[in-house]
Design a protein around this motif. Structure first.
Motif, short mmCIF file in Angstrom:
data_model
loop_
_atom_site.label_atom_id
_atom_site.label_comp_id
_atom_site.label_asym_id
_atom_site.label_seq_id
_atom_site.Cartn_x
_atom_site.Cartn_y
_atom_site.Cartn_z
N ASN A 5 0.86 -1.18 0.00
CA ASN A 5 0.00 0.00 0.00
C ASN A 5 0.89 1.23 0.00
N ARG A 6 1.14 1.76 -1.17
CA ARG A 6 2.04 2.92 -1.32
C ARG A 6 1.35 4.21 -0.88
N LEU A 7 2.13 5.15 -0.41
CA LEU A 7 1.59 6.45 -0.03
C LEU A 7 1.05 7.17 -1.26
N ARG A 59 7.18 3.26 5.81
CA ARG A 59 8.48 2.67 5.50
C ARG A 59 8.95 3.27 4.17
N ARG A 60 10.09 3.92 4.19
CA ARG A 60 10.61 4.56 2.98
C ARG A 60 11.28 3.52 2.09
N ALA A 61 11.11 3.67 0.78
CA ALA A 61 11.75 2.79 -0.18
C ALA A 61 13.16 3.29 -0.45
N ARG A 62 14.10 2.36 -0.60
CA ARG A 62 15.49 2.76 -0.85
C ARG A 62 15.74 3.11 -2.31
N THR A 63 14.88 2.66 -3.19
CA THR A 63 15.06 2.93 -4.61
C THR A 63 14.60 4.36 -4.93
N PRO A 68 7.20 5.59 -0.77
CA PRO A 68 7.15 4.88 0.52
C PRO A 68 5.87 4.06 0.60
N TYR A 69 5.80 3.17 1.59
CA TYR A 69 4.60 2.34 1.72
C TYR A 69 4.25 2.19 3.20
N TRP A 70 3.00 1.75 3.43
CA TRP A 70 2.49 1.59 4.79
C TRP A 70 2.70 0.17 5.29
#
Length: 462
Positions: A5-7, A59-63, A68-70
């Motif tokens: 579930n992306r922001l 949670r932030r994505a490193r790419t 980010p996603y929940w």
């Protein structure tokens, strides 16, 4: 099935504003009970909230460029229980004080449940939530879900199948735990690269749509008058009120002037801004009307758009309700078609990929709504009952928190109204957040009384 579930663009914007301003704005769901509520019941309610839709963390994505996603939260702020009863004239201050909380979207500390008894034998309950993690619709869904599970526990306990004293470990195994909140991608690098590509395509599509809609305009806001500031302390708390009115009388007043329930709410907001002196005679006031886009089983934290309309204020006259109705209808139709949606709305994907320092620069020059009117109708009544205890009143409102006085002047924030009803009585929250035009609660109350009386309505203040 729970998925990643992306922001959304709105989630992302509120997250960036949180990093810049902290908890400048929070949402509050408030219950007022005429009877005492046991702390054990509220502890159990808290446990259900801590394992439901509100319990989420970022949670932030490193790419690069991937959103980010929940994830389900693993922590929450504890129940705040004040055992010292408060009196009738302390109620508004107690509710406002609950906004003084530090939220952290990265850990899941994005809501707080509080309660206090009253000297008359009742109980006040407050749920304050971060706008990063939930809009009003998300809060109502989360609370409704938690109350359903709370009632289910009571029924199970009474039948002897299991005890009501359910531990947090047991609760995390509930089908509701993390339901719709989201999970981490199974193959993170591949999933994030895919999402980064989707974002680039969304940016390109948004830019093309914005260019096509470049001629589309929306109502302008009025610049804040350049008047000498009042002598106020460096930090200031916006003036807030809660007023109750008879719904039948409200609707009769609206009908008498060829208007609607919602139109009268908008007229009241515009009239208050005009009476305060914040805008002058014949000014076209921009009124922003939140509109829910939430669908069944919607995982989004924020799923609300705003419909802006222009409302003309004339000194000594009531707002023209038929004109308000026509403006709302026109705005609603326009926002259904991308071709008539303002260009800025199409650029939301671009907003998400811009560097943080660029957005911070824009945020520092951005302006707040001059008039915000939220009509929740009877939706709050879906959460009015906590395990068989029916609230005498339920209120949902945005709370503009205590902040630097000059900040309020710089962002040119005006007035906001939030309307809820139980089908008989209206509970109306009013916040005047301009320190020089609504300096005190007494000032705001005088303006609200005069505006309501001009429509033939009698207010009953908390």
């Amino acid at each position: 099935m729970t998925t990643v579930n992306r922001l959304t663009a709105d989630d992302d914007l509120f997250l960036k504003l949180h990093s810049l301003y902290g908890n400048a704005l929070v949402n509050q769901l408030a219950w007022r009970f005429d009877e005492p509520l046991d702390r054990t019941l509220l502890d159990r309610f808290h446990t259900q909230l801590a394992t439901g839709f509100l319990a989420r963390r970022v949670r932030r994505a490193r790419t690069p460029l991937a959103r980010p996603y929940w994830l389900p939260a693993t922590r929450s702020l504890p129940l705040s229980w004040d055992s010292t009863p408060i009196s009738e004239d302390e109620i508004l201050d107690w509710y406002f004080a609950q906004s003084r909380v530090d939220f952290d979207p990265t850990t899941g500390r994005v809501w707080r449940l509080s309660a206090v008894p009253t000297t008359t034998g009742g109980t006040l309950v407050s749920l304050v939530t971060s706008h990063v993690a939930s809009d009003g619709g998300a809060v109502l869904f989360a609370v409704g879900d938690a109350l359903t599970r709370l009632t289910g526990d009571d029924l199970s306990a009474s039948s002897g199948r299991r005890t009501a004293a359910r531990t947090l470990t047991e609760a995390t195994r509930s089908p509701s735990s993390g339901r719709l909140v989201g999970q981490a991608p199974r193959h993170a690098v591949r999933a994030n690269l895919f999402d980064a590509g989707r974002q680039l395509r969304a940016v390109a599509k948004g830019i093309r749509a914005a260019i096509a809609a470049r001629a589309v305009t929306e109502p302008d806001r009025n610049p804040r008058p350049d008047t000498p500031p009042l002598a106020l302390p460096p930090r200031w708390s916006p003036a807030d009120l809660v007023v109750q009115l008879d719904l039948a009388a409200w609707n009769a007043a609206a009908a008498a002037h060829s208007g609607t329930t919602n139109g009268l709410l908008i007229a009241l907001g515009a009239g208050l801004l005009g009476r305060s002196g914040r805008v002058g005679d014949t000014a076209d006031i921009r009124v922003d009307i939140p509109h829910s886009m939430r669908t069944p089983d919607d995982p989004r934290a924020n799923a609300t758009t705003g419909l802006p309309i222009a409302v003309t204020y004339r000194t000594g006259h009531r707002i023209d309700l038929p004109a308000v109705r026509a403006a709302v209808k026109k705005a609603a139709i326009a926002y259904r078609d991308p071709a008539t949606t303002p260009a800025l709305q199409h650029l939301q994907p671009l907003q998400m990929v811009l560097p943080r320092f660029v957005l911070h620069r824009f945020a520092r020059t951005a302006k707040a709504p001059e008039c915000l009117c939220t009509n929740l109708g009877e939706t709050a009544q879906t959460v009015a009952d906590i395990a068989g205890h029916r609230a005498a009143a339920v209120l949902m409102r945005p709370v503009v928190c205590t902040n630097d006085t000059d900040m309020f002047r710089r962002v040119e924030v005006g007035i906001s109204l939030s309307f809820t009803t139980d089908g008989h009585t209206i509970t109306l929250a009013v916040t005047g957040a301009d320190p020089d035009y609504f300096p005190t609660r007494t000032t705001l109350r005088t303006l609200v009384t005069a505006e309501l009386e001009s429509w033939g309505l009698t207010p009953h203040f908390w």
